[in-house]
Design a protein around this motif. Structure first.
Motif, mmCIF file in Angstrom:
data_model
loop_
_atom_site.group_PDB
_atom_site.id
_atom_site.type_symbol
_atom_site.label_atom_id
_atom_site.label_comp_id
_atom_site.label_asym_id
_atom_site.label_seq_id
_atom_site.Cartn_x
_atom_site.Cartn_y
_atom_site.Cartn_z
ATOM 1 N N GLY A 175 0.718 -1.253 0.000
ATOM 2 C CA GLY A 175 0.000 0.000 0.000
ATOM 3 C C GLY A 175 0.748 1.306 0.000
ATOM 4 O O GLY A 175 0.154 2.350 -0.262
ATOM 5 N N LEU A 176 2.063 1.297 0.279
ATOM 6 C CA LEU A 176 2.783 2.572 0.385
ATOM 7 C C LEU A 176 4.230 2.384 -0.056
ATOM 8 O O LEU A 176 5.014 1.746 0.643
ATOM 9 C CB LEU A 176 2.735 3.090 1.828
ATOM 10 N N PRO A 177 4.641 2.963 -1.193
ATOM 11 C CA PRO A 177 5.969 2.695 -1.742
ATOM 12 C C PRO A 177 7.093 3.537 -1.157
ATOM 13 O O PRO A 177 8.259 3.299 -1.482
ATOM 14 C CB PRO A 177 5.790 3.011 -3.228
ATOM 15 N N ALA A 178 6.771 4.509 -0.301
ATOM 16 C CA ALA A 178 7.825 5.346 0.280
ATOM 17 C C ALA A 178 7.309 6.013 1.546
ATOM 18 O O ALA A 178 6.123 6.321 1.664
ATOM 19 C CB ALA A 178 8.290 6.412 -0.712
ATOM 20 N N TYR A 179 8.207 6.217 2.502
ATOM 21 C CA TYR A 179 7.856 6.915 3.734
ATOM 22 C C TYR A 179 9.131 7.379 4.412
ATOM 23 O O TYR A 179 10.240 6.912 4.099
ATOM 24 C CB TYR A 179 7.052 6.014 4.682
ATOM 25 N N SER A 180 8.982 8.286 5.356
ATOM 26 C CA SER A 180 10.109 8.680 6.211
ATOM 27 C C SER A 180 9.771 8.303 7.640
ATOM 28 O O SER A 180 8.599 8.263 8.041
ATOM 29 C CB SER A 180 10.374 10.187 6.098
ATOM 30 N N TRP A 181 10.808 8.025 8.433
ATOM 31 C CA TRP A 181 10.622 7.582 9.822
ATOM 32 C C TRP A 181 11.820 8.047 10.627
ATOM 33 O O TRP A 181 12.919 8.266 10.077
ATOM 34 C CB TRP A 181 10.487 6.051 9.858
ATOM 35 N N ASP A 182 11.635 8.179 11.931
ATOM 36 C CA ASP A 182 12.700 8.732 12.770
ATOM 37 C C ASP A 182 13.363 7.695 13.663
ATOM 38 O O ASP A 182 14.037 8.057 14.636
ATOM 39 C CB ASP A 182 12.143 9.875 13.641
ATOM 40 N N MET A 183 13.229 6.402 13.367
ATOM 41 C CA MET A 183 13.869 5.370 14.178
ATOM 42 C C MET A 183 14.818 4.540 13.315
ATOM 43 O O MET A 183 14.385 3.993 12.299
ATOM 44 C CB MET A 183 12.811 4.467 14.808
ATOM 45 N N PRO A 184 16.082 4.428 13.644
ATOM 46 C CA PRO A 184 16.786 4.985 14.817
ATOM 47 C C PRO A 184 17.097 6.475 14.679
ATOM 48 O O PRO A 184 17.436 7.129 15.637
ATOM 49 C CB PRO A 184 18.076 4.161 14.860
ATOM 50 N N HIS A 185 17.012 7.003 13.456
ATOM 51 C CA HIS A 185 17.102 8.431 13.199
ATOM 52 C C HIS A 185 16.369 8.685 11.887
ATOM 53 O O HIS A 185 15.967 7.742 11.194
ATOM 54 C CB HIS A 185 18.559 8.915 13.135
ATOM 55 N N ILE A 186 16.155 9.939 11.543
ATOM 56 C CA ILE A 186 15.383 10.249 10.357
ATOM 57 C C ILE A 186 15.972 9.565 9.122
ATOM 58 O O ILE A 186 17.176 9.683 8.851
ATOM 59 C CB ILE A 186 15.334 11.779 10.120
ATOM 60 N N HIS A 187 15.127 8.853 8.411
ATOM 61 C CA HIS A 187 15.560 8.216 7.175
ATOM 62 C C HIS A 187 14.363 8.046 6.249
ATOM 63 O O HIS A 187 13.206 8.176 6.666
ATOM 64 C CB HIS A 187 16.220 6.857 7.440
ATOM 65 N N ARG A 188 14.658 7.752 4.990
ATOM 66 C CA ARG A 188 13.626 7.549 3.979
ATOM 67 C C ARG A 188 13.735 6.143 3.413
ATOM 68 O O ARG A 188 14.821 5.691 3.063
ATOM 69 C CB ARG A 188 13.785 8.553 2.847
ATOM 70 N N MET A 189 12.610 5.498 3.307
ATOM 71 C CA MET A 189 12.517 4.230 2.597
ATOM 72 C C MET A 189 11.752 4.518 1.316
ATOM 73 O O MET A 189 10.566 4.882 1.353
ATOM 74 C CB MET A 189 11.798 3.183 3.445
ATOM 75 N N GLU A 190 12.404 4.384 0.167
ATOM 76 C CA GLU A 190 11.813 4.796 -1.106
ATOM 77 C C GLU A 190 12.085 3.757 -2.188
ATOM 78 O O GLU A 190 13.208 3.309 -2.355
ATOM 79 C CB GLU A 190 12.403 6.131 -1.557
ATOM 80 N N LEU A 191 11.049 3.403 -2.933
ATOM 81 C CA LEU A 191 11.206 2.479 -4.056
ATOM 82 C C LEU A 191 11.349 3.195 -5.385
ATOM 83 O O LEU A 191 11.833 2.629 -6.359
ATOM 84 C CB LEU A 191 10.000 1.534 -4.127
ATOM 85 N N GLY A 192 10.866 4.435 -5.457
ATOM 86 C CA GLY A 192 10.891 5.139 -6.732
ATOM 87 C C GLY A 192 9.953 4.536 -7.757
ATOM 88 O O GLY A 192 10.152 4.682 -8.965
ATOM 89 N N SER A 193 8.924 3.866 -7.285
ATOM 90 C CA SER A 193 7.932 3.224 -8.153
ATOM 91 C C SER A 193 6.578 3.323 -7.474
ATOM 92 O O SER A 193 6.488 3.275 -6.245
ATOM 93 C CB SER A 193 8.296 1.757 -8.376
ATOM 94 N N THR A 194 5.533 3.434 -8.261
ATOM 95 C CA THR A 194 4.180 3.501 -7.702
ATOM 96 C C THR A 194 3.522 2.128 -7.591
ATOM 97 O O THR A 194 2.387 2.023 -7.132
ATOM 98 C CB THR A 194 3.285 4.396 -8.580
ATOM 99 N N HIS A 195 4.203 1.078 -7.978
ATOM 100 C CA HIS A 195 3.606 -0.250 -7.996
ATOM 101 C C HIS A 195 3.358 -0.784 -6.588
ATOM 102 O O HIS A 195 4.095 -0.472 -5.648
ATOM 103 C CB HIS A 195 4.502 -1.231 -8.750
ATOM 104 N N ALA A 196 2.332 -1.610 -6.474
ATOM 105 C CA ALA A 196 2.099 -2.399 -5.264
ATOM 106 C C ALA A 196 2.963 -3.651 -5.331
ATOM 107 O O ALA A 196 3.229 -4.181 -6.415
ATOM 108 C CB ALA A 196 0.626 -2.771 -5.163
ATOM 109 N N ARG A 197 3.378 -4.132 -4.159
ATOM 110 C CA ARG A 197 4.325 -5.259 -4.117
ATOM 111 C C ARG A 197 3.770 -6.418 -3.298
ATOM 112 O O ARG A 197 3.086 -6.219 -2.297
ATOM 113 C CB ARG A 197 5.645 -4.811 -3.492
ATOM 114 N N TYR A 198 4.117 -7.625 -3.710
ATOM 115 C CA TYR A 198 3.821 -8.817 -2.917
ATOM 116 C C TYR A 198 4.743 -9.938 -3.360
ATOM 117 O O TYR A 198 5.526 -9.770 -4.311
ATOM 118 C CB TYR A 198 2.339 -9.209 -3.020
ATOM 119 N N ALA A 199 4.690 -11.076 -2.671
ATOM 120 C CA ALA A 199 5.538 -12.223 -3.001
ATOM 121 C C ALA A 199 4.683 -13.452 -3.255
ATOM 122 O O ALA A 199 3.592 -13.598 -2.691
ATOM 123 C CB ALA A 199 6.524 -12.501 -1.874
#
Length: 244
Positions: A175-199
């Motif tokens: 549901g969400l291809p990118a976000y920022s979070w502050d644990m353990p410090h500010i960082h970004r998790m980004e895929l650079g794609s709008t696709h939904a993912r599963y396995a």
């Protein structure tokens, strides 16, 4: 075959697209690794949809936060979901286990076997996000998973085979291809794609195979829903695959 979903975050159009894709691939079993409803999208509708399916599902950090934190102090995504859910939804979420030994050869957790917040397959460094190395994983997975361990939480898909033959995988986020979070410090998790993912998992034991898949869907619909709810911090990632 088994479809493994994670981090749906109330994005019902993405969930429906992944489900249809998995069914077309021949999947007959479905697993859900948590962070199900939290977010400014369709938490109630997503919960209704999943409750009707009754798939094996584990809880994520957002389920814990939504159920245990003071509504006045919780994050905006959890607070929005909580406001949309009723008693039946909350009872369903509260009953979800923290992890699951689904089969003898398949163990599932949200983030890692010990907790729901620290990434298993990725590491956050001051200047980058990198893949975890095998030697960093041994203490985290000791005693878990005879053949395969599935996790979510980071929203980044990854599959690795350890030297002892065990497989670790993260299906990525439905549901969400990118976000920022502050644990353990500010960082970004980004895929650079709008696709939904599963396995998709096929076979069993030593013959288990893991395939990571990306599915196009009407992400603009989801982005517009986030925008209607005042959440440009969600609308931009849903439209671009990047935080901003």
């Amino acid at each position: 075959m088994i479809a493994v979903f994670s981090d749906i975050h109330g994005n019902l159009p993405a969930l429906e697209a992944c489900f249809d894709h998995a069914v077309a691939r021949g999947c007959t079993q479905f697993l859900n690794l948590g962070d199900v409803v939290s977010g400014p999208l369709w938490p109630r509708e997503t919960a209704d949809w999943l409750m009707a399916k009754d798939w094996p599902t584990i809880s994520g950090n957002h389920e814990r936060q939504l159920l245990s934190h003071d509504p006045k102090e919780m994050g905006r995504s959890d607070a929005y979901a909580l406001d949309q859910l009723d008693r039946d939804h909350l009872e369903w979420l509260a009953a979800l286990p923290a992890d699951l030994q689904y089969r003898d050869d398949l163990y599932l957790c949200h983030a890692n076997p010990a907790d729901d917040e620290h990434y298993l397959l990725h590491r956050v460094e001051p200047d980058r996000i990198r893949d975890a190395h095998e030697h960093e994983l041994h203490t985290m997975i000791e005693g878990y998973g005879s053949h395969a361990i599935g996790c979510g939480h980071s929203h980044l898909p990854r599959h690795m085979v350890l030297s002892d033959g065990r497989q670790l995988f993260n299906p990525g986020s439905v549901g969400l291809p990118a976000y920022s979070w502050d644990m353990p410090h500010i960082h970004r998790m980004e895929l650079g794609s709008t696709h939904a993912r599963y396995a998709v998992l096929s076979g069993a034991g030593d013959d288990l195979t893991v395939e990571l898949l990306a599915v196009a869907y009407d992400h603009e619909r989801s982005a517009a829903q986030a925008e209607r709810n005042g959440r440009l911090d969600w609308a931009v990632p849903l439209r671009t695959g990047f935080v901003d």
